[in-house]
Design a protein around this motif. Structure first.
Motif, PDB file in Angstrom:
ATOM      1  N   THR A  12      30.016  48.227  48.144  1.00  0.00           N
ATOM      2  CA  THR A  12      30.797  47.411  48.130  1.00  0.00           C
ATOM      3  C   THR A  12      31.894  47.231  46.940  1.00  0.00           C
ATOM      4  N   CYS A  13      31.412  47.639  45.815  1.00  0.00           N
ATOM      5  CA  CYS A  13      32.319  47.749  44.629  1.00  0.00           C
ATOM      6  C   CYS A  13      32.882  49.131  44.515  1.00  0.00           C
ATOM      7  N   GLY A  14      34.208  48.999  44.778  1.00  0.00           N
ATOM      8  CA  GLY A  14      35.135  50.347  44.688  1.00  0.00           C
ATOM      9  C   GLY A  14      35.312  50.668  46.238  1.00  0.00           C
ATOM     10  N   PRO A  15      35.656  51.900  46.662  1.00  0.00           N
ATOM     11  CA  PRO A  15      35.729  52.224  48.137  1.00  0.00           C
ATOM     12  C   PRO A  15      34.389  51.903  48.828  1.00  0.00           C
ATOM     13  N   VAL A  16      34.549  51.351  50.239  1.00  0.00           N
ATOM     14  CA  VAL A  16      33.095  50.914  50.702  1.00  0.00           C
ATOM     15  C   VAL A  16      32.840  52.447  51.107  1.00  0.00           C
ATOM     16  N   GLU A  17      31.323  52.564  50.916  1.00  0.00           N
ATOM     17  CA  GLU A  17      30.696  53.600  51.357  1.00  0.00           C
ATOM     18  C   GLU A  17      29.332  53.277  51.776  1.00  0.00           C
ATOM     19  N   ILE A  18      28.774  54.094  52.820  1.00  0.00           N
ATOM     20  CA  ILE A  18      27.470  53.979  53.201  1.00  0.00           C
ATOM     21  C   ILE A  18      26.775  55.301  53.197  1.00  0.00           C
ATOM     22  N   ALA A  19      25.253  55.446  52.586  1.00  0.00           N
ATOM     23  CA  ALA A  19      24.769  56.497  52.266  1.00  0.00           C
ATOM     24  C   ALA A  19      23.249  56.489  52.980  1.00  0.00           C
ATOM     25  N   LEU A  20      22.954  57.590  53.217  1.00  0.00           N
ATOM     26  CA  LEU A  20      21.323  57.800  53.692  1.00  0.00           C
ATOM     27  C   LEU A  20      20.914  58.985  52.868  1.00  0.00           C
ATOM     28  N   ASP A  21      19.811  58.517  52.201  1.00  0.00           N
ATOM     29  CA  ASP A  21      19.074  59.381  51.168  1.00  0.00           C
ATOM     30  C   ASP A  21      20.018  60.128  50.170  1.00  0.00           C
ATOM     31  N   SER A 127      29.285  48.832  37.466  1.00  0.00           N
ATOM     32  CA  SER A 127      29.882  48.740  39.045  1.00  0.00           C
ATOM     33  C   SER A 127      30.445  47.509  39.222  1.00  0.00           C
ATOM     34  N   ALA A 128      30.182  46.257  38.526  1.00  0.00           N
ATOM     35  CA  ALA A 128      31.149  45.294  38.891  1.00  0.00           C
ATOM     36  C   ALA A 128      32.441  45.356  38.387  1.00  0.00           C
ATOM     37  N   SER A 129      32.710  46.357  37.491  1.00  0.00           N
ATOM     38  CA  SER A 129      34.040  46.592  36.842  1.00  0.00           C
ATOM     39  C   SER A 129      34.886  47.207  38.136  1.00  0.00           C
ATOM     40  N   ARG A 130      34.312  47.804  39.270  1.00  0.00           N
ATOM     41  CA  ARG A 130      35.163  48.325  40.250  1.00  0.00           C
ATOM     42  C   ARG A 130      35.579  47.310  41.129  1.00  0.00           C
ATOM     43  N   LEU A 131      36.793  47.500  41.771  1.00  0.00           N
ATOM     44  CA  LEU A 131      37.567  46.373  42.661  1.00  0.00           C
ATOM     45  C   LEU A 131      36.584  46.360  43.775  1.00  0.00           C
ATOM     46  N   LEU A 132      36.102  44.941  44.269  1.00  0.00           N
ATOM     47  CA  LEU A 132      35.273  44.792  45.417  1.00  0.00           C
ATOM     48  C   LEU A 132      36.132  45.335  46.617  1.00  0.00           C
ATOM     49  N   LEU A 133      35.350  45.665  47.370  1.00  0.00           N
ATOM     50  CA  LEU A 133      36.282  46.346  48.894  1.00  0.00           C
ATOM     51  C   LEU A 133      37.316  46.968  48.550  1.00  0.00           C
ATOM     52  N   GLN A 150      38.217  35.179  46.884  1.00  0.00           N
ATOM     53  CA  GLN A 150      36.935  34.287  46.439  1.00  0.00           C
ATOM     54  C   GLN A 150      35.728  35.432  45.881  1.00  0.00           C
ATOM     55  N   LYS A 151      35.459  36.198  46.606  1.00  0.00           N
ATOM     56  CA  LYS A 151      34.203  37.236  46.487  1.00  0.00           C
ATOM     57  C   LYS A 151      34.581  37.967  45.339  1.00  0.00           C
ATOM     58  N   ARG A 152      35.797  38.371  45.140  1.00  0.00           N
ATOM     59  CA  ARG A 152      36.135  38.990  43.894  1.00  0.00           C
ATOM     60  C   ARG A 152      36.196  38.337  42.568  1.00  0.00           C
ATOM     61  N   THR A 153      36.669  36.850  43.063  1.00  0.00           N
ATOM     62  CA  THR A 153      36.389  36.152  41.642  1.00  0.00           C
ATOM     63  C   THR A 153      34.991  35.890  41.365  1.00  0.00           C
ATOM     64  N   GLU A 154      34.010  35.728  42.209  1.00  0.00           N
ATOM     65  CA  GLU A 154      32.722  35.707  42.173  1.00  0.00           C
ATOM     66  C   GLU A 154      32.113  36.754  41.201  1.00  0.00           C
ATOM     67  N   MET A 155      32.752  38.060  41.584  1.00  0.00           N
ATOM     68  CA  MET A 155      32.372  39.502  41.147  1.00  0.00           C
ATOM     69  C   MET A 155      32.678  39.321  39.563  1.00  0.00           C
TER      70      MET A 155
END
Length: 535
Positions: A12-21, A127-133, A150-155
């Motif tokens: 979720t940090c940076g471009p949204v990605e989903i990966a399997l194995d 990881s937290a240094s990348r822009l959330l979503l 709000q979520k980016r501020t929390e990050m």
């Protein structure tokens, strides 16, 4: 032989990605679908379909059909490991994140747990240094945009906490500590502890000239921002986070470990709160009361001992009210109504349906109003040094002029190096304090809010009026007041006990409005609370 379980990861940090194995799966090009995936993963709880439609689509777009289409694209990806993790019915949608490795969850763990090794902390910070979503902004969807901000501020706050841990770690070399001190300060330029740690790191490297130059520049920056600059003279500060001669937190009296969390009010103000004590103990929620600072309160002669005692017996929840401490300082409104709403928000965030409330000073009125509005949510009410009406309703014309003068001086002189003006407020509240105790209290008070907010809060305190609400309090109530309180006379406490149905009154042998931890009255207060809340 059964196959080993497959691993699903979501970034979720940076471009949204989903990966399997480790193999990245192709997400649909739809920005809203990717944003929906990030939202469901970060929320981690069921969401109503109507709410999702409101967040992501406009009415002309046929939001229900659009939601169904997006879910149809996400379902085979989220369920790719062979488990049904995207769960939906006619009313709700959720993603079970327990079997999923989510980077945001790992970052939160690293920021809040003490046993995380340095290498994992460094990875979490990266990881937290990348822009959330990243690239999931929906400029035409204001509700989602507010949530994302709000979520980016929390990050950012998590990143600050990780950098702080690394900057003060004894496992790193001085060069590495200096690097992390600078990263901490870059995200929190007006955090006194970050500023002090940066100077200390340069001194540990033997670069005294750089340390002196840096201290001078930061001193000026703090003053230009209307803030009291920290003390940069050696020794700079204790790792506990404050000047050694200013706070009584140190090796012999350490601040307990606390996990600071954040929640957001309905007008998008971020509120900082924490809970101490063992989970499962009876809860006790303290309403907001300035001055407060969740991290620095432990070093004051007023709060530290009291909070430790309460955390021994209760699941003790406290928060910084808006405009103060670790909560947002730049806020659209500071008012009594907002204070009551913020208390409700913190109680909700802590997950309590019904709780005892502790209201101290002007926090007592906030607790009274909350109890009157929500009798089903308040099991007991404890009011310490409270009053039903502020001085604008009760003072003489001469007293009003004096109080208004103090407010004006507070706003204009709050951040000056000479602490005389802040001492006016300190001495009113703790006249029995020694010079050293006043100094300690004053240091934290100066860091707890801005000059403008101090004046705004004092004005709210002056306008409080819950006199007509007292008879509507249904919860068993304990009123505690110092008999010689010069700031809020004991008659105000007795009036509360007289007007609230079936309230009991306990007088304390003290002249202080805010009790000093060392005085016997504090032990009497804690004993009264324990007795009152005993099963």
């Amino acid at each position: 032989m059964s196959e080993p379980p497959r691993t699903l990861t979501v970034q979720t940090c940076g471009p949204v990605e989903i990966a399997l194995d480790g193999e990245i799966l192709a997400l649909p090009a739809s920005r809203k679908t990717r944003a929906l995936l990030g939202y469901l993963v970060l929320c981690g709880r069921p969401q109503r379909r109507e709410r999702l439609c409101e967040l992501f689509w406009e009415i002309p777009d046929d939001p229900r059909a659009a939601l169904r289409w997006s879910l149809s694209k996400l379902r085979p990806l989220v369920n790719a490991a062979g488990e049904t993790l995207l769960i939906s019915d006619r009313d709700q949608v959720s993603i079970d994140t327990a079997p999923i490795s989510v980077d945001a969850h790992r970052i939160d763990t690293c920021a809040t747990r003490e046993d995380i090794p340095v290498t994992r902390l460094e990875e979490a910070w990266e990881s937290a240094s990348r822009l959330l979503l990243e690239n999931c902004e929906l400029t035409n969807q204001p509700a989602f945009s507010a949530w994302l901000e709000q979520k980016r501020t929390e990050m950012v706050r998590l990143r600050i906490r990780i950098a702080r841990r690394l900057a003060t770690s004894t496992e790193l070399t001085p060069d590495e500590a200096d690097k992390w001190a600078e990263r901490w300060r870059a995200d929190a330029p007006f955090d006194p502890s970050a500023a002090q740690q940066s100077v200390l790191a340069r001194r540990k490297l033997g670069r005294e000239h750089e340390a002196t130059t840096m201290a001078y520049a930061m001193d000026r920056s703090f003053r230009e921002a209307g803030l009291q600059p920290p003390d940069f003279s050696p020794p700079v500060y204790e790792v506990a986070g404050a000047p050694k001669d200013a706070l009584c937190v140190g090796e012999d009296n350490p601040a307990p470990h606390q996990t600071i969390r954040f929640t957001q009010s309905d007008d998008a103000v971020t509120l900082a709160w924490t809970a101490l004590g063992r989970p499962g103990c009876m809860p006790l929620v303290k309403s907001g009361c300035w001055p407060s600072h969740l991290e620095l309160d432990w070093g004051t002669p007023v709060w530290g001992d009291l909070y430790r005692s309460l955390a021994d017996d209760f699941r003790f929840v406290r928060y910084d009210e808006r405009g103060t401490g670790l909560s947002d300082w730049t806020v659209p409104e500071i008012s009594f109504e907002r204070s009551v709403a913020d208390l409700e928000r913190v109680v909700d965030a802590a997950g309590f349906e019904r709780v005892p409330l502790l209201g101290i000073s002007h926090g007592a009125a906030v607790s009274i109003e909350f109890a009157a509005r929500h009798p089903e949510r308040v099991s007991h009410l404890i009011l310490v040094g409270g009053y039903a009406a502020g001085w604008r309703h009760t003072a003489s014309a001469e007293e009003i002029r004096e109080r208004e003068a103090v407010m004006l001086l507070t706003e204009r002189g709050w951040s000056r190096a000479n602490p005389y003006l802040r001492h006016i407020l300190s001495q009113e509240r703790i006249p029995g304090a020694s010079a050293a105790e006043l100094k300690r209290f004053d240091e934290v008070q100066s860091c707890s809010t801005s000059p403008a907010n101090a004046a705004r809060i004092l004005d709210v305190m002056a306008r409080i009026d819950v006199r007509e609400r007292l008879r509507h309090v249904a919860a068993p109530t304990l009123v505690v007041h110092s008999r010689n309180d010069a700031f809020v006379p004991v008659s105000a406490g007795r009036a509360l006990a007289a007007e609230i149905p079936c309230a009991e009154f306990v007088g304390l042998e003290s002249e202080n409005h805010l009790l000093l931890g060392r005085e016997p009255a504090t032990a009497t207060l804690v004993a009264a609370i324990r007795r009152f809340l005993a099963p």
